[in-house]
Scaffold this active site. Structure first.
Site, PDB file in Angstrom:
ATOM      1  N   HIS A 191      65.600  51.245  60.626  1.00  0.00           N
ATOM      2  CA  HIS A 191      64.674  51.297  61.750  1.00  0.00           C
ATOM      3  C   HIS A 191      64.628  52.638  62.454  1.00  0.00           C
ATOM      4  O   HIS A 191      65.506  53.579  62.133  1.00  0.00           O
ATOM      5  CB  HIS A 191      65.051  50.387  62.705  1.00  0.00           C
ATOM      6  N   ARG A 225      63.631  46.348  67.247  1.00  0.00           N
ATOM      7  CA  ARG A 225      63.664  47.579  66.582  1.00  0.00           C
ATOM      8  C   ARG A 225      63.191  47.654  65.065  1.00  0.00           C
ATOM      9  O   ARG A 225      62.408  48.715  64.451  1.00  0.00           O
ATOM     10  CB  ARG A 225      64.955  48.599  66.876  1.00  0.00           C
ATOM     11  N   GLU A 253      71.692  43.664  62.256  1.00  0.00           N
ATOM     12  CA  GLU A 253      72.887  44.713  62.420  1.00  0.00           C
ATOM     13  C   GLU A 253      73.924  43.650  62.366  1.00  0.00           C
ATOM     14  O   GLU A 253      74.032  42.665  62.855  1.00  0.00           O
ATOM     15  CB  GLU A 253      72.579  45.609  63.613  1.00  0.00           C
ATOM     16  N   ARG A 254      75.237  44.554  62.139  1.00  0.00           N
ATOM     17  CA  ARG A 254      76.778  43.974  62.320  1.00  0.00           C
ATOM     18  C   ARG A 254      76.825  43.490  63.760  1.00  0.00           C
ATOM     19  O   ARG A 254      76.060  44.443  64.845  1.00  0.00           O
ATOM     20  CB  ARG A 254      77.626  44.886  61.787  1.00  0.00           C
ATOM     21  N   TYR A 285      78.690  43.281  67.193  1.00  0.00           N
ATOM     22  CA  TYR A 285      79.840  44.132  67.848  1.00  0.00           C
ATOM     23  C   TYR A 285      80.445  43.433  68.910  1.00  0.00           C
ATOM     24  O   TYR A 285      81.293  43.883  69.727  1.00  0.00           O
ATOM     25  CB  TYR A 285      79.537  45.330  68.033  1.00  0.00           C
TER      26      TYR A 285
END
EC number: 3.1.3.46
Length: 273
Positions: free
Chosen positions: A15, A65, A93-94, A96
């Site tokens: 992205h 995004r 995304e991972r 966190y």
């Protein structure tokens, strides 16, 4: 004659930039930040770079995004503006955990306090690297099944003509070199591509997926690629291209060839990286 192998192209794009990328703040899955002005420009630049590539399938993570990036890319396309994007949470995304919304430096400090290093360290509530890898593997396997199934269904109709244009459109901007099936010799060992897939995802996720390609699937690399690039995270809207190849009767593990990784030609001039 019978097709000896089934090949498809996989183009993976990170992205565009968000304000938090610039400020080195972790977004993960919980902070759904839109693209910055620079990020929109980068997506448009990637779209212009890819505007004549004929994609047959488009997948994106379902976060803001990536949605805005894939939209920005397809908007500039001359050939596949109307393709439906499939949003898939496996491309996120991972995660966190408690580190989301906090500075990268804080994550590093948490890791250090735990006697570990990033990216091996998993913050409380976050995903382990192995969990991210399993998501990537799962997405890739399902993608391969889909393409093989469709290729099987289309085999009786097509005489390989449309697939060459998929390849030609990529060869115009990517260093395909000898992976390209020769047009004149339709019975060559490398048949045309049956599909060309665009995926828009995230930095840590892509690094994990590509690591799976390299380590588990023994992906071959272009000689121009150095090891430090392999260990790094893609720049915003960095473009990576892989050719995935299934041999007839061995539809389990494909051979994968990396054509380029983290290409950013479209960002030279115009937008700051």
């Amino acid at each position: 004659g019978a097709r000896k192998m089934t090949r498809f192209a996989l183009t993976v794009v990170r992205h565009g930039e968000t304000r938090l990328n610039k400020e080195k703040i972790i977004q993960g899955q919980g902070v759904d930040e839109p693209l910055s002005e620079t990020g929109f420009k980068q997506a448009a630049a990637a779209g212009i770079f890819l505007n004549n590539v004929k994609f047959t399938h488009v997948f994106s993570s379902d976060l803001m995004r990536t949605k805005q990036t894939v939209h920005g890319i397809l908007e500039k396309s001359n050939v596949c503006k109307d393709l439906t994007v499939k949003y898939d949470s496996r491309l996120r995304e991972r995660k966190y955990g408690v580190a989301e919304g906090r500075a990268l430096s804080e994550l590093r400090a948490m890791a250090k306090a735990a006697g570990e290093e990033c990216p091996m360290f998993t913050p409380p509530g976050g995903e382990t690297l192995d969990q991210v890898k399993m998501r990537g593997k799962d997405f890739f396997n399902i993608l391969c099944q889909l393409i093989l199934q469709e290729a099987g269904q289309n085999e009786q109709f097509s005489q390989g003509a449309p697939s060459n244009c998929l390849e030609t459109s990529l060869a115009e901007i990517f260093p395909l070199g000898k992976t390209c099936a020769s047009e004149s010799n339709s019975d060559s060992d490398a048949p045309g591509l049956v599909a060309s897939v665009l995926v828009v995802s995230h930095g840590a996720y892509m690094k994990s997926l590509f690591n799976y390609f390299l380590t588990d699937l023994k992906c071959s690399l272009p000689s121009t690629l150095n090891k430090s690039e392999l260990m790094s995270v893609s720049p915003n809207t960095g473009i990576s291209l892989f050719i995935v190849n299934f041999e007839k009767g061995r539809e389990v593990n494909p051979t994968i060839q990396c054509v380029c990784m983290y290409l950013q030609d479209h960002l030279n001039g115009g937008t700051e990286t």
